[in-house]
Design a protein around this motif. Structure first.
Motif, short mmCIF file in Angstrom:
data_model
loop_
_atom_site.label_atom_id
_atom_site.label_comp_id
_atom_site.label_asym_id
_atom_site.label_seq_id
_atom_site.Cartn_x
_atom_site.Cartn_y
_atom_site.Cartn_z
N PHE A 271 0.65 -1.34 -0.16
CA PHE A 271 0.17 -0.18 0.54
C PHE A 271 0.66 1.38 -0.22
CE2 PHE A 271 -1.65 -3.40 2.31
CZ PHE A 271 -3.47 -3.87 1.19
N MET A 272 0.66 2.08 -0.78
CA MET A 272 1.73 3.37 -1.18
C MET A 272 0.66 4.57 -0.32
SD MET A 272 2.60 5.59 -4.47
CE MET A 272 4.16 3.61 -5.05
N GLY A 273 1.33 5.30 0.18
CA GLY A 273 1.04 6.65 1.28
C GLY A 273 2.06 7.94 0.31
N ILE A 274 1.01 9.73 0.14
CA ILE A 274 2.18 10.16 0.15
C ILE A 274 1.90 11.34 1.07
CG2 ILE A 274 2.84 12.10 -1.88
CD1 ILE A 274 3.17 9.18 -3.49
N ASP A 275 2.17 12.01 1.17
CA ASP A 275 1.53 13.15 2.06
C ASP A 275 2.26 14.34 1.30
OD1 ASP A 275 0.14 14.94 4.21
OD2 ASP A 275 1.97 15.07 4.46
N VAL A 276 1.39 16.00 1.02
CA VAL A 276 2.40 16.55 1.19
C VAL A 276 2.02 17.82 1.76
CG1 VAL A 276 2.26 18.96 -1.24
CG2 VAL A 276 2.30 16.56 -1.87
N GLY A 277 3.21 18.49 1.96
CA GLY A 277 3.87 19.50 3.48
C GLY A 277 3.67 20.48 2.90
N THR A 278 3.67 21.68 4.33
CA THR A 278 4.44 23.43 3.40
C THR A 278 5.64 22.75 2.53
OG1 THR A 278 2.62 23.80 5.35
CG2 THR A 278 4.48 25.12 4.38
N PHE A 279 6.42 22.52 3.23
CA PHE A 279 7.47 21.92 3.24
C PHE A 279 8.48 20.95 2.57
CE2 PHE A 279 8.09 25.96 5.96
CZ PHE A 279 8.31 27.06 4.90
N GLU A 280 7.36 20.01 2.29
CA GLU A 280 8.04 18.61 1.96
C GLU A 280 7.02 17.86 1.82
OE1 GLU A 280 11.69 16.12 4.31
OE2 GLU A 280 9.73 15.75 4.77
N THR A 281 7.07 17.13 0.74
CA THR A 281 6.44 15.98 0.07
C THR A 281 6.58 14.35 0.84
OG1 THR A 281 5.43 16.64 -1.39
CG2 THR A 281 5.17 15.08 -1.73
N LYS A 282 6.53 13.78 1.41
CA LYS A 282 7.07 12.10 1.85
C LYS A 282 5.96 11.08 1.41
CE LYS A 282 9.40 12.52 5.56
NZ LYS A 282 9.10 12.32 7.04
N GLY A 283 6.36 10.11 1.46
CA GLY A 283 5.83 9.34 1.09
C GLY A 283 5.96 8.04 1.34
N VAL A 284 5.50 6.96 1.84
CA VAL A 284 6.00 5.65 2.36
C VAL A 284 4.97 4.10 1.62
CG1 VAL A 284 4.26 5.38 3.61
CG2 VAL A 284 5.09 4.23 4.20
N LEU A 285 5.77 3.01 1.71
CA LEU A 285 5.34 2.23 0.97
C LEU A 285 5.57 1.08 1.99
CD1 LEU A 285 3.97 1.17 -1.30
CD2 LEU A 285 6.30 0.21 -2.15
N VAL A 286 3.95 0.70 2.45
CA VAL A 286 4.21 -0.28 3.14
C VAL A 286 3.20 -2.08 2.61
CG1 VAL A 286 3.51 1.41 4.87
CG2 VAL A 286 1.65 -0.25 3.77
N ASP A 287 4.15 -3.00 4.18
CA ASP A 287 3.28 -4.39 3.48
C ASP A 287 2.67 -5.01 4.25
OD1 ASP A 287 4.25 -4.99 5.82
OD2 ASP A 287 6.21 -6.24 5.16
N GLY A 288 2.09 -5.68 3.52
CA GLY A 288 0.91 -6.40 4.26
C GLY A 288 0.68 -6.00 5.42
N ASP A 289 1.91 -6.47 5.91
CA ASP A 289 1.63 -6.36 7.78
C ASP A 289 1.50 -5.32 8.44
OD1 ASP A 289 1.93 -9.09 8.34
OD2 ASP A 289 4.02 -9.57 7.93
N MET A 290 1.94 -3.86 7.26
CA MET A 290 1.97 -2.45 7.65
C MET A 290 3.50 -2.10 7.75
SD MET A 290 -1.19 -1.38 6.57
CE MET A 290 -1.21 -2.76 5.58
N GLN A 291 4.19 -3.03 7.34
CA GLN A 291 5.83 -3.08 7.62
C GLN A 291 6.13 -1.86 6.55
OE1 GLN A 291 7.29 -3.85 11.13
NE2 GLN A 291 5.34 -3.98 11.17
N VAL A 292 7.05 -0.97 7.36
CA VAL A 292 8.05 0.31 6.32
C VAL A 292 8.67 -0.79 5.31
CG1 VAL A 292 8.86 2.38 5.39
CG2 VAL A 292 6.88 2.00 7.03
N VAL A 293 8.36 -0.24 3.86
CA VAL A 293 10.31 -1.45 3.00
C VAL A 293 10.56 -0.13 2.23
CG1 VAL A 293 8.30 -3.49 2.36
CG2 VAL A 293 7.91 -1.83 0.97
#
Length: 505
Positions: A5-27
């Motif tokens: 699952f992919m989540g991407i967040d756009v903030g005021t000074f930075e955009t950060k994204g994360v990819l997690v596996d089925g155990d919700m662990q960050v890969v």
């Protein structure tokens, strides 16, 4: 079968994204920094095409490349972004002007007067539950109508940041209920769950706004053009999206009555779950991302923005050292902080460098450094600035308590949690324990968790709790807490005795 699952967040000074596996662990994690435009006092903007969508595409491609994950195994994508912004777009979802940012942008204060004159203050309080604030989008729509009529006439949709990103991915124009009711009143009717036809034509046509959805609704799939630009597979499901603060609250496990999040990013944002709707004009109340939950909220205009100002203007040597390959400037700025006593040897700051939202609701408020002596150093001043943010946090929680909302557990999130001196300071000022979560990715992680719920991988929001573990617990030094009471009282007084001067300036 691999599931991601992919989540991407756009903030005021930075955009950060994360990819997690089925155990919700960050890969995989990836971030892209960007700037914020301040074309004149009270005006704050982003280039939606270059910053919001440009960053999203870069981060998405980087996550796939870093992880080596097959895009076919990414089962859902979710985006969050910096709250109630406004970007008018054409029929191809191309921005017609720079995006007007959330509550730090106070250009539409004359349009507040226009709304008060049209509806009357009591009617505004009735449909808003509070006075108008700089976070409200409808006055910003009126600002475009009044000041840029050519843009207003060409606008196909008036969107906020998360709506824009979801539309770029899917071609669907949607907004989550939490953000729609919180930032777009009176364009939406919470009781009917639809456009509020009593008011909307005073601002724009009904077809010019996004359709309400729950955050975890799958509202479309990635179309061919977006797939080519992001590296995602065409047909990948996409959820509604969220504001960054709501997504960050989910990422820290804000799930039960009494749970509170303090988001210490460029600004402060507060979200707590309450057993009733607290009606107080100094703060905000409403629903939440979690179905059938009540929330109590607040938001300031400066936190990390204030520390960034110090970095750029008083610690330029630390910034230069970082640019030459040395340590992060903020790490250098921490040197000597722990040696400064409670109260910064008599300095009090007001952090209102971009006006203020809650709880004073004063777009004309200004920052201040008070009590300077010849023996003070920049470390004293910076320490006082951090204390002023802590006082602002306590100010909000005092108001929450006045409204019979008890904070049983406080989680701090955001970039500010990297500064342990500051976190301990906040615990001391509050006289309460402050928790931080082990997974420090923030809102992007919340987006990924909501994707897992949307696809049925997680059954319900309550399942998130088992994936959120505590990192650090800051226990208050109660001796320092007692010392801080005097300085906190003077912080509150300083605004009151200087606000008329600030307004005149």
């Amino acid at each position: 079968m691999a599931v991601y699952f992919m989540g991407i967040d756009v903030g005021t000074f930075e955009t950060k994204g994360v990819l997690v596996d089925g155990d919700m662990q960050v890969v995989a994690i990836h971030a892209e920094k960007h700037g914020m435009e301040n074309p004149q006092p009270g005006y704050f903007e982003h280039d939606a095409e270059e910053v919001w969508w440009g960053d999203f595409c870069k981060v998405s491609k980087a996550l796939i490349e870093k992880s080596g994950v097959d895009p076919a195994d990414i089962k859902c994508v979710g985006a969050s972004a910096l709250g109630a912004d406004l970007v008018p777009v054409d029929e191809n979802c191309v921005a017609l002007r720079k995006a007007i940012l959330y509550g730090i942008d106070a250009r539409a204060h004359k349009e507040w007067d226009q709304m008060y004159e049209k509806y009357g203050r009591e009617e505004v309080l009735k449909f808003n539950g509070r006075p108008l604030v700089a976070n409200d989008v409808p006055p910003k729509i009126l600002w475009i109508k009044n000041n840029e009529p050519e843009v207003y006439e060409k606008t196909y949709k008036f969107l906020t940041a998360s709506s824009y990103l979801t539309a770029k991915l899917t071609g669907e124009y949607v907004i989550d209920r939490f953000l729609g009711y919180g930032g777009f009143t009176p364009l939406y009717d919470p009781e009917k769950g639809d456009i509020d036809y009593r008011y909307i034509n005073d601002f724009c046509r009904p077809d010019q706004v996004a359709t309400l959805h729950d955050n975890t609704d799958i509202v479309g799939t990635v179309h061919a053009k977006a797939a080519a630009e992001t590296g995602l597979l065409e047909g990948t499901p996409v959820i509604t999206g969220a504001d960054d603060s709501g997504a960050e609250a989910v990422s820290t496990g804000i799930l039960e009555v009494g749970d509170f999040m303090v988001q210490i990013g460029s600004t402060l944002y507060f979200i707590g779950i309450a057993d009733h709707l607290a009606r107080d004009q100094r703060i905000w109340a409403g629903g939440f991302l979690i179905p059938n939950a009540n929330s109590i909220q607040g938001g300031t205009n400066a936190a990390g923005t204030f520390t960034r100002w110090f970095r750029d203007n008083l610690y330029f040597d630390a910034l230069k050292l970082e640019q030459e390959g040395g340590p992060d400037a903020y790490e250098t700025m921490m040197e000597g902080l722990a040696d400064i006593p409670v109260g910064s040897d008599g300095i009090i700051c007001l952090p209102y460098i971009a006006g203020e939202r809650t709880p004073i609701n004063d777009p004309l408020a200004r920052g201040a450094i008070f009590g300077l002596r010849i023996d003070h150093t920049r470390t004293h001043i910076y320490h006082a600035a951090l204390e002023s943010i802590a006082y602002g946090i306590k100010h909000h929680f005092d108001i929450f308590k006045e409204n019979d909302v008890e904070a049983k557990r406080i989680f701090a999130a955001g970039g500010g949690t990297k500064n342990p001196v500051w976190m301990q300071m906040i615990a001391d000022v509050m006289g309460q324990e402050i928790h931080t979560a082990e997974v420090g990715v923030g809102a992007a992680y919340g987006d990924a968790l909501m994707c897992a719920i949307a696809t049925g991988h997680l059954e319900k929001f309550a399942d998130i709790r088992k994936y959120v573990t505590e990192s650090t617990l800051y226990k208050p030094n109660m001796e320092n807490h007692e010392k801080y009471k005097k300085y906190y009282d003077n912080f509150l007084k300083l605004y009151e005795v200087t606000k008329d001067i600030a307004h005149d300036l």
